[in-house]
Design a protein around this motif. Structure first.
Motif, short mmCIF file in Angstrom:
data_model
loop_
_atom_site.label_atom_id
_atom_site.label_comp_id
_atom_site.label_asym_id
_atom_site.label_seq_id
_atom_site.Cartn_x
_atom_site.Cartn_y
_atom_site.Cartn_z
N ASN A 52 -2.37 -1.62 3.92
CA ASN A 52 -1.21 -2.44 4.24
C ASN A 52 -1.50 -3.56 5.06
O ASN A 52 -0.88 -4.33 5.39
CB ASN A 52 -0.02 -1.46 4.90
CG ASN A 52 0.58 -0.70 3.76
OD1 ASN A 52 1.51 -1.35 3.05
ND2 ASN A 52 0.52 0.44 3.40
N TYR A 62 3.09 -6.02 0.33
CA TYR A 62 3.36 -6.58 -1.12
C TYR A 62 2.54 -6.23 -2.21
O TYR A 62 2.96 -6.16 -3.50
CB TYR A 62 3.63 -8.04 -1.19
CG TYR A 62 4.64 -8.43 -0.26
CD1 TYR A 62 6.23 -8.33 -0.83
CD2 TYR A 62 4.61 -9.12 1.03
CE1 TYR A 62 7.28 -8.64 0.39
CE2 TYR A 62 5.28 -9.37 1.94
CZ TYR A 62 6.82 -9.00 1.56
OH TYR A 62 7.84 -9.29 2.43
N HIS A 65 -0.06 -8.97 -7.21
CA HIS A 65 0.75 -9.08 -8.26
C HIS A 65 0.05 -10.04 -9.30
O HIS A 65 -0.91 -10.60 -8.89
CB HIS A 65 2.20 -9.74 -7.74
CG HIS A 65 2.86 -8.91 -6.76
ND1 HIS A 65 3.57 -7.91 -7.26
CD2 HIS A 65 2.93 -8.37 -5.51
CE1 HIS A 65 4.20 -6.96 -6.30
NE2 HIS A 65 3.71 -7.61 -5.11
N ASN A 154 0.41 -4.99 -11.40
CA ASN A 154 0.45 -5.07 -10.10
C ASN A 154 -0.13 -3.95 -9.50
O ASN A 154 -0.11 -2.79 -10.00
CB ASN A 154 1.93 -5.34 -9.45
CG ASN A 154 2.69 -4.21 -9.77
OD1 ASN A 154 2.76 -3.35 -8.89
ND2 ASN A 154 3.50 -4.44 -10.83
N ASN A 156 0.83 -1.56 -6.03
CA ASN A 156 1.57 -1.63 -4.79
C ASN A 156 0.99 -0.76 -3.87
O ASN A 156 0.50 0.67 -4.38
CB ASN A 156 2.98 -1.35 -5.44
CG ASN A 156 3.89 -1.33 -4.41
OD1 ASN A 156 3.91 -0.76 -3.22
ND2 ASN A 156 5.12 -2.23 -4.67
#
Length: 241
Positions: A52, A62, A65, A154, A156
């Motif tokens: 993070n 985020y 991605h 992605n 996450n």
């Protein structure tokens, strides 16, 4: 970001995770019981914070991605084909682990798990055995992470949350420790149960908690134990008829 081939990424993921597991495992696998569980949980929390706060390298909160889709010979792999690839990886995992457990090393694993002192007296190094098991398990996890990345395209940070970590742990407990059949049953049940009960996704932990309590009270050996007991009783039930 480096535009590696997806298949080269798979090899890199396995090697990187195996090396990381070995480095973590050197001190951690010498711990026992609750201390071992707390140490591994603490590291998972550290990784979540690290990702993070990783900035451009990890994408921060985020994540990463726009991962390029998986391709084979230049053709994009469809979602159905990727599911079949994941299913094939699951079957291969089950076969490899079953063969491993039925080998000499597998007996050393079980001995180190159940009776570490007796295993040491028999010439087995429980710490080294646990370390190797950790590396092998992490390598399989790397393959699962690779499949996850190319299915969703992605990564996450949510997948590193303690909530998901505990859900995966509960899958093993509900299914039955030390049972491949139990792990599969536990995974299917804890994935589908909240949907069948009509709960929203936010109530997943509540549903799983209730199931875990029920299994602990009525099936201490997990779902695998229930299946084993039913299998033993089935011939007698047929005979009675």
């Amino acid at each position: 970001q480096l535009h590696f081939s997806p298949w080269l990424c798979l090899i890199c993921a396995i090697l990187a995770v195996a090396i990381l597991a070995a480095l973590i495992g050197l001190p951690v696998t010498r711990l026992k019981g609750l201390y071992l569980a707390v140490a591994t949980l603490a590291f998972s929390l550290f990784v979540e914070v690290l990702v993070n706060q990783g900035g451009a390298l990890t994408g921060g909160g985020y994540g990463i991605h726009d991962i390029p889709p998986l391709t084979i010979l230049g053709a994009r792999v469809s979602a159905t084909s990727l599911y079949l690839l994941a299913l094939g990886a699951l079957v291969l995992t089950i076969v490899v682990i079953n063969n491993l457990l039925n080998s000499k090393f597998g007996r050393e694993i079980i001995a180190s798990r159940d009776h570490a002192d007796a295993a040491a007296a028999a010439g087995i190094d429980p710490a080294a055995t646990k370390l190797l098991v950790l590396v092998i398990a992490a390598s399989f996890a790397a393959v699962a992470g690779w499949l996850h990345a190319f299915y969703y395209l992605n990564l996450n940070p949510v997948i590193l949350s303690p909530e998901l970590t505990f859900i995966w742990f509960f899958m093993v407990l509900v299914g039955g420790l030390g049972s491949m059949t139990g792990v599969v049953l536990g995974s299917v049940l804890l994935t589908l149960a909240p949907e069948f009960l009509g709960f929203a996704a936010g109530q997943t932990v509540l549903v799983i908690g209730i199931l875990l309590i029920a299994v602990t009270l009525f099936a201490p050996r997990g779902l695998a134990g229930l299946v084993a007991d039913w299998t033993k009783l089935a011939p007698f039930q047929q005979g009675d008829k």
